[in-house]
Design an enzyme around this catalytic site. Structure first.
Site: not given
Length: 304
Positions: A248-249
């Site tokens: 997600g980052d």
């Protein structure tokens, strides 16, 4: 300039073993130490993509020194507030199933919080602050709201990758980008998000509530992007998921990197999905080469 904020960084101790038997002596097959934390991951991916950023938050002790020196070696600017106590060590155990043991982290004093806010006060127009991750229990649960309010007052844009309850406190300040996954989006609206159509419906509600751009990740089902004028669905490349840590980052970093280069949200979204997949298919964070390999597999479909 992009700034990333990690309130509770870590040293991630990644341990690989063939099998773990509780109550006996176990030996590892491989170990790796890396700086951890969602904002730090964003800074590391941005750096690999040629985008400068400055990582901030709280660091302390010998583990905090390790994190800062590691980031500096990678060419990442740092501006952390130093605190009493050691930055936490999180254990990522890969032995069949993936198991994580996360430490609490140091206590953060009101003085340290004040020093952080002073750093945020320096941001202004043309700056982006990426707030990522949860709030430690020792800190006021209003800290994100306080920081976003400072940015809004000074003209800096904010990007937020956090749980649903935290999003509720900041939407009124019109964040540039938010990136919930489908579980977090469902938590926000107390609904189950079963696919892309649901994600777009409720993603539009986030836009109506103030978000300028929304990306919702749907794991193997793809991802969606929503703004006031556009809505897209993206397929994800096929591959073996080796680790979900940092995916997600990487999506956040990929979107911001491509957007700053092209100002094209559709292509930034494509790059975001390829970046997240590249990390998921790797042990560690994505690389530019892996992203470029996966880009042709990301199909973008427009929703009317």
């Amino acid at each position: 300039m992009i700034y990333t904020l990690t309130l509770n960084p870590s040293v991630d101790y990644i341990v690989e073993a063939g099998e773990i038997v509780l109550g006996t002596l176990n030996r590892t097959s491989h170990e790796t130490k890396l700086p951890g934390g969602k904002g730090i991951n964003v800074s590391r991916v941005l750096r690999s993509l040629g985008i400068e950023s400055k990582a901030t938050g709280f660091l302390g002790g010998f583990t905090g020194k390790y994190v800062e020196e590691f980031l500096n070696r990678e060419g990442i600017y740092t501006g952390f507030v130093k605190v009493e106590g050691d930055t936490r060590i999180n254990i990522k155990l890969k032995a069949g199933k993936e198991t994580e043991i996360n430490a609490r982290g140091p206590e953060i004093s009101s003085l340290a919080i004040g020093l952080l806010k002073e750093k945020i006060q320096q941001l202004g127009k043309d700056d982006y602050l990426i707030l990522a991750g949860s709030i430690p229990s020792s800190m006021p649960q209003t800290i994100y709201q306080d920081i976003v309010r400072i940015c809004k007052k000074n003209g800096a844009e904010v990007v937020i990758d956090a749980e649903g309850d935290l999003l509720k406190t900041v939407l009124e300040y019109k964040p540039f980008l938010i990136k919930p996954n489908h579980h977090e989006l469902g938590q926000f609206f107390d609904r189950e998000i079963s696919g892309a159509e649901d994600a777009i419906v409720y993603g539009k509600k986030l836009v109506e509530a103030g978000a300028k751009n929304v990306i919702v990740s749907l794991a193997e089902k793809g991802a969606v992007y929503i703004s006031e004028t556009e809505a897209f669905y993206a397929t994800v490349p096929q591959g073996e998921v080796k680790s979900s840590v940092g995916a997600g980052d990487s999506m956040v970093a990929g979107f911001m990197a491509q957007f700053l280069k092209s100002s094209d949200c559709k292509e930034a979204f494509r790059f975001s999905v390829a970046s997240g997949s590249a990390t998921a298919f790797s042990i560690g964070l994505c690389t530019p080469g892996k992203i470029e390999t996966l880009l042709p597999e990301v199909e973008i479909h427009e929703y009317q």
